[in-house]
Design a protein around this motif. Structure first.
Motif, PDB file in Angstrom:
ATOM      1  N   ASN A 158      55.902  18.895  43.117  1.00 55.31           N
ATOM      2  CA  ASN A 158      55.499  17.974  44.185  1.00 55.31           C
ATOM      3  C   ASN A 158      55.268  16.451  43.515  1.00 55.31           C
ATOM      4  O   ASN A 158      55.541  15.617  44.153  1.00 55.31           O
ATOM      5  CB  ASN A 158      54.368  18.470  44.853  1.00 55.31           C
ATOM      6  N   SER A 159      54.534  16.575  42.338  1.00 54.31           N
ATOM      7  CA  SER A 159      54.392  15.206  41.796  1.00 54.31           C
ATOM      8  C   SER A 159      55.808  14.475  41.582  1.00 54.31           C
ATOM      9  O   SER A 159      55.721  13.321  41.504  1.00 54.31           O
ATOM     10  CB  SER A 159      53.562  15.305  40.558  1.00 54.31           C
ATOM     11  N   LEU A 160      56.553  15.321  40.857  1.00 56.53           N
ATOM     12  CA  LEU A 160      57.815  14.339  40.446  1.00 56.53           C
ATOM     13  C   LEU A 160      58.539  13.969  41.975  1.00 56.53           C
ATOM     14  O   LEU A 160      59.357  13.011  41.822  1.00 56.53           O
ATOM     15  CB  LEU A 160      58.689  15.765  39.895  1.00 56.53           C
ATOM     16  N   LYS A 161      58.319  14.718  42.970  1.00 57.34           N
ATOM     17  CA  LYS A 161      59.023  14.314  44.292  1.00 57.34           C
ATOM     18  C   LYS A 161      58.528  13.004  44.718  1.00 57.34           C
ATOM     19  O   LYS A 161      59.050  11.998  45.138  1.00 57.34           O
ATOM     20  CB  LYS A 161      58.926  15.479  45.308  1.00 57.34           C
ATOM     21  N   ASN A 162      56.847  13.047  44.611  1.00 60.31           N
ATOM     22  CA  ASN A 162      56.386  11.844  44.818  1.00 60.31           C
ATOM     23  C   ASN A 162      56.499  10.559  44.218  1.00 60.31           C
ATOM     24  O   ASN A 162      56.400   9.326  44.723  1.00 60.31           O
ATOM     25  CB  ASN A 162      54.874  12.215  44.997  1.00 60.31           C
ATOM     26  N   ARG A 163      56.927  10.791  42.672  1.00 59.64           N
ATOM     27  CA  ARG A 163      57.022   9.620  41.960  1.00 59.64           C
ATOM     28  C   ARG A 163      58.852   9.644  42.059  1.00 59.64           C
ATOM     29  O   ARG A 163      59.097   8.428  41.379  1.00 59.64           O
ATOM     30  CB  ARG A 163      57.030  10.120  40.620  1.00 59.64           C
ATOM     31  N   HIS A 164      59.456  10.067  42.889  1.00 56.86           N
ATOM     32  CA  HIS A 164      60.839   9.855  42.985  1.00 56.86           C
ATOM     33  C   HIS A 164      61.873   9.989  41.899  1.00 56.86           C
ATOM     34  O   HIS A 164      62.647   9.425  41.480  1.00 56.86           O
ATOM     35  CB  HIS A 164      61.211   8.519  43.626  1.00 56.86           C
ATOM     36  N   PHE A 165      61.108  10.933  41.025  1.00 57.63           N
ATOM     37  CA  PHE A 165      62.004  11.382  39.771  1.00 57.63           C
ATOM     38  C   PHE A 165      62.911  12.385  40.198  1.00 57.63           C
ATOM     39  O   PHE A 165      64.012  12.644  39.417  1.00 57.63           O
ATOM     40  CB  PHE A 165      61.001  12.054  38.704  1.00 57.63           C
ATOM     41  N   ILE A 166      62.732  13.110  41.114  1.00 57.35           N
ATOM     42  CA  ILE A 166      63.744  14.281  41.645  1.00 57.35           C
ATOM     43  C   ILE A 166      64.324  13.757  42.960  1.00 57.35           C
ATOM     44  O   ILE A 166      63.580  13.391  43.819  1.00 57.35           O
ATOM     45  CB  ILE A 166      63.291  15.611  41.435  1.00 57.35           C
ATOM     46  N   VAL A 167      65.400  14.433  43.460  1.00 55.74           N
ATOM     47  CA  VAL A 167      65.758  14.265  44.692  1.00 55.74           C
ATOM     48  C   VAL A 167      66.663  15.323  45.179  1.00 55.74           C
ATOM     49  O   VAL A 167      66.958  16.477  44.392  1.00 55.74           O
ATOM     50  CB  VAL A 167      67.145  13.144  44.636  1.00 55.74           C
ATOM     51  N   GLU A 168      66.411  15.875  46.298  1.00 57.38           N
ATOM     52  CA  GLU A 168      67.025  17.160  47.192  1.00 57.38           C
ATOM     53  C   GLU A 168      68.340  16.790  47.726  1.00 57.38           C
ATOM     54  O   GLU A 168      68.397  15.580  48.525  1.00 57.38           O
ATOM     55  CB  GLU A 168      66.123  17.646  48.043  1.00 57.38           C
ATOM     56  N   HIS A 169      69.177  17.512  47.674  1.00 54.86           N
ATOM     57  CA  HIS A 169      70.623  17.241  48.400  1.00 54.86           C
ATOM     58  C   HIS A 169      70.828  18.585  48.776  1.00 54.86           C
ATOM     59  O   HIS A 169      70.941  19.701  48.191  1.00 54.86           O
ATOM     60  CB  HIS A 169      71.661  16.715  47.584  1.00 54.86           C
ATOM     61  N   THR A 170      71.761  18.832  49.816  1.00 51.70           N
ATOM     62  CA  THR A 170      72.093  19.985  50.497  1.00 51.70           C
ATOM     63  C   THR A 170      73.837  20.218  50.261  1.00 51.70           C
ATOM     64  O   THR A 170      74.456  19.055  50.749  1.00 51.70           O
ATOM     65  CB  THR A 170      71.947  19.985  51.943  1.00 51.70           C
ATOM     66  N   ASP A 171      74.249  21.058  49.656  1.00 50.92           N
ATOM     67  CA  ASP A 171      75.866  21.222  49.769  1.00 50.92           C
ATOM     68  C   ASP A 171      76.206  22.391  50.619  1.00 50.92           C
ATOM     69  O   ASP A 171      75.349  23.265  50.797  1.00 50.92           O
ATOM     70  CB  ASP A 171      76.132  21.754  48.225  1.00 50.92           C
ATOM     71  N   LYS A 172      77.325  22.139  51.237  1.00 49.16           N
ATOM     72  CA  LYS A 172      78.100  23.225  52.033  1.00 49.16           C
ATOM     73  C   LYS A 172      78.892  23.955  51.080  1.00 49.16           C
ATOM     74  O   LYS A 172      79.805  23.500  50.665  1.00 49.16           O
ATOM     75  CB  LYS A 172      78.443  22.665  53.177  1.00 49.16           C
ATOM     76  N   VAL A 173      78.915  25.297  51.144  1.00 47.70           N
ATOM     77  CA  VAL A 173      79.491  26.274  50.301  1.00 47.70           C
ATOM     78  C   VAL A 173      80.153  27.316  51.060  1.00 47.70           C
ATOM     79  O   VAL A 173      79.380  27.573  52.317  1.00 47.70           O
ATOM     80  CB  VAL A 173      78.630  26.817  48.997  1.00 47.70           C
TER      81      VAL A 173
END
Length: 534
Positions: free
Chosen positions: A195-210
């Protein structure tokens, strides 16, 4: 065959399923074998397990899906990967880690740290102090020894150990990405770090369709009946299938004894997009063939014309709105002097304008050059120069209008014009020519509507019925040139004329609602238009 199973299946169905064996391609059999575990698999999984490339797997999946032997389910998978800020932190270390290193090097006061300039902005320096001093407790801020001095930063035990955020970011980096299943297995401390990394924008979420592929009930039954298991696929006869009939096989006669692999003649193939002319150019060529087939002669002329031939000869007064700069492209500081040999034509045009429009015609105005606004100057100059009593002429070329481009108007477009002159030609002849011209283009519902054009009298507007729109639409204008146009040029016989924009026919032919689509370079559309259309 599973014992007793054969007796439970209707003979016709059994025969149908057994016949299917000869229709299965080796790629299909390999995929069926791999899917026998009843575990959903992706295209990449199947490619890895079968040794087939991804294109072969996709092709085989389409075949099996068409036959109803597999089910393909679309699924969204959310993954976590390192963002731009996270990559920077990996390369240059976290801000709080850099702060600790600076303190160890003796930069332990705000004054000293401000002179280093190691942080991008106030946000980064604030985050560095917050995590180093308060969250990770790597540093302690000692109060100043006397008023006016800076507080001193000192390192605490554990400042050399990686923080949960540093450890988790490196873990994601080593795995390239983290799936939701992996997230669910994280510890509470790691979840707080996430959660800390998300708040600091160090990580991103992306959705892939498979796509997940699994055997259907029909596929499982067929697999059982045909024994498409490991032993079946390793059968000696299967290993000696011949994929190609070669000249050597035919010459030796061995083709009679070998077993050929089955071919699916309905299988989709790779589309080949050979070079070809633009659909609009094809239509122009077709129109030219129609004119030539009707006995017309093609003529051509320059794109730049003097105002004399573009306007004055056509009995267009010099104060007409069509001659304004907002409607016509004038060539700045460029003039065309009318040849002396045309002096009689100039005098005749001047007299006609003075008599018909009651103003003094200005020869200087007629010398201004323009990008031609229609193709009529070409045909009239030809008739004036050749003094042909009987002629059937046509011209196709670019014309230019200074108007705003829209779904039905262009600044530059192609115009076609046909001319017929003869001793006894009439408006009815013109209508008959139009009917024949349209019929050769596949247009059979045509009617004519009285209208007005400044240099023809009588004048008609041709209307054609558009089946897709379900209504009549305007196409070409037509009429008989007025005496004020033909007589100053020494043309004694009536002249029938018609013309219009080719792009308008193209829109109807290709089912377009916006004329600009013809020039949009949409490869998908360009490739889809057949060479010939009815």
């Amino acid at each position: 065959m599973v014992k007793g199973l054969k007796s439970l299946i209707h003979p016709v169905i059994l025969q149908l399923m057994q016949d299917r064996e000869s229709q299965l391609h080796p790629i299909e059999k390999s995929l069926l074998k791999t899917l026998a575990s009843n575990r959903p698999m992706s295209v990449e999984n199947l490619s890895e397990l079968t040794g087939l490339n991804v294109d072969q797997v996709r092709r085989g999946i389409e075949w099996l899906k068409y036959k109803g032997l597999i089910s393909v389910n679309a699924k969204s998978i959310t993954k976590i990967s390192i963002g731009k800020n996270g990559l920077y932190a990996l390369e240059n270390r976290f801000p709080e880690r850099r702060l600790v290193e600076l303190v160890k090097q003796g930069f332990n006061t705000m004054q000293k740290l401000s002179n280093v300039g190691v942080f991008h902005d106030n946000n980064e320096s604030t985050a560095a102090f917050r995590h180093a001093v308060y969250l990770n407790k790597w540093l302690h801020q000692s109060p100043p020894s006397k008023p006016g001095d800076d507080a001193t930063l000192v390192t605490l035990p554990g400042s050399d150990e990686a923080s949960p955020e540093e450890a988790l970011l490196m873990k994601i980096h080593m795995a390239s990405a983290m799936s939701q299943d992996q997230v669910s297995s994280l510890s509470q401390e790691e979840l707080r770090a996430l959660n800390s990394l998300k708040n600091r924008h160090f990580i991103v979420e992306h959705t892939d369709k498979v796509s997940e592929i699994i055997l259907s009930d029909k596929g499982r039954r067929l697999l059982t009946l045909l024994k498409l298991d490991n032993e079946r696929l390793q059968d000696e006869a299967e290993q000696h299938l011949v994929n190609q009939l070669t000249p050597q096989l035919i010459a030796s006669g061995r083709w009679k004894d070998v077993r050929f692999s089955p071919l699916d003649v309905e299988a989709p193939t790779t589309s080949l997009h050979a070079g070809k002319k633009h659909p609009l150019q094809n239509l122009i060529d077709e129109i030219k063939e129609v004119f030539i087939g009707m006995g017309f002669l093609e003529i051509d002329g320059p794109l730049i014309q003097s105002s004399f031939w573009n306007f004055d000869v056509l009995f267009t007064p010099q104060d007409h709105p069509a001659r304004e700069m907002q409607d016509t492209f004038y060539i700045p500081q460029t003039y065309q002097t009318i040849p002396t040999k045309d002096r009689n034509i100039i005098d005749s045009v001047s007299r006609v304008h003075k008599k018909g429009w009651h103003y003094e015609w200005d020869p200087e105005e007629s010398k201004r050059t323009v990008l031609r606004t229609h193709t009529t100057p070409v045909t009239l100059r030809y008739l004036s120069s050749n003094k042909t009593a009987d002629a059937k002429l046509f011209t196709v070329g670019k014309v230019f209008r200074n108007e705003k481009a829209s779904y039905k108007h262009l600044v530059e477009f192609n115009q076609i014009e046909g001319i017929v002159t003869g001793n006894s030609v009439t408006l009815r002849d013109l209508m008959g020519l139009q009917m024949e011209f349209y019929s050769k283009l596949g247009i059979n519902k045509v009617k004519f509507w009285p209208t007005f054009f400044p240099y023809t009298e009588p004048s008609l507007q041709s209307m054609i019925f558009n089946e897709s729109l379900g209504k009549w639409v305007e196409l070409f204008g037509m009429g008989v040139f007025r005496p004020e146009v033909t007589e100053p040029l020494g043309i004694r016989n009536p002249v029938l004329a018609w013309g219009g924009g080719i792009e308008r026919i193209a829109m109807l032919r290709f089912g377009l609602n916006d004329v600009r689509d013809l020039y949009s370079n949409n490869l998908g559309w360009l490739r889809s238009v057949p060479r010939y259309q009815s």
